[in-house]
Enzyme design. Sequence first.
Site, PDB file in Angstrom:
ATOM      1  N   GLU A   1       2.167 -36.553  -7.185  1.00  0.00           N
ATOM      2  CA  GLU A   1       1.414 -35.299  -7.279  1.00  0.00           C
ATOM      3  C   GLU A   1       2.324 -34.103  -7.029  1.00  0.00           C
ATOM      4  OE1 GLU A   1      -1.098 -32.646  -8.254  1.00  0.00           O
ATOM      5  OE2 GLU A   1      -1.824 -34.720  -8.304  1.00  0.00           O
TER       6      GLU A   1
ATOM      7  N   GLU B   1       4.215 -28.479 -13.456  1.00  0.00           N
ATOM      8  CA  GLU B   1       3.256 -27.457 -13.859  1.00  0.00           C
ATOM      9  C   GLU B   1       3.747 -26.056 -13.500  1.00  0.00           C
ATOM     10  OE1 GLU B   1      -0.533 -28.483 -12.209  1.00  0.00           O
ATOM     11  OE2 GLU B   1      -0.864 -30.083 -13.665  1.00  0.00           O
TER      12      GLU B   1
ATOM     13  N   GLU C   1      -2.410 -26.063  -4.470  1.00  0.00           N
ATOM     14  CA  GLU C   1      -2.816 -27.203  -5.297  1.00  0.00           C
ATOM     15  C   GLU C   1      -4.001 -27.943  -4.680  1.00  0.00           C
ATOM     16  OE1 GLU C   1      -1.603 -27.893  -8.273  1.00  0.00           O
ATOM     17  OE2 GLU C   1      -0.082 -26.313  -8.164  1.00  0.00           O
TER      18      GLU C   1
END
Length: 131
Positions: free
Chosen positions: A79, A86, A38
């Site tokens: 996050e 996701e 990420e």
Amino acid sequence: MTTPERRTSRHKGKAGPVRIWRALLYSLAGLGAAFRNEAAFRQELALAAILVVAAVALPASPVQLALLIGPVLLVLVVELLNSAIEAAVDRISFDDHALARQAKDIGSAAVFVSMLGCAAVWGLVLYDIFG
């Protein structure tokens, strides 16, 4: 009335120090995966390091220091949760779907709101220190 059979993880039977140790290892694996996969997490982690060092360097009281560092950590937490959402959505399908897009957009919005909150707290604490 009988209860329906519950599907449980093979890890659910662990208790005590074994469970704590495994939870630590899973957490470290998650941090490693987020760092490797990420870009947003890596960028926010770099910014967090800068902000934490800056916070410690400021003439801030312990409470002000906590107020400066807390929201920075919160951005990282949000996050990580967004990345988990996701990954779960992508695990189901890469096809375009309105609900998949909605889940990803809401996760992104959560990160954005946490960043706005962080900026607001930093602005207020800096004003309190220097204003």
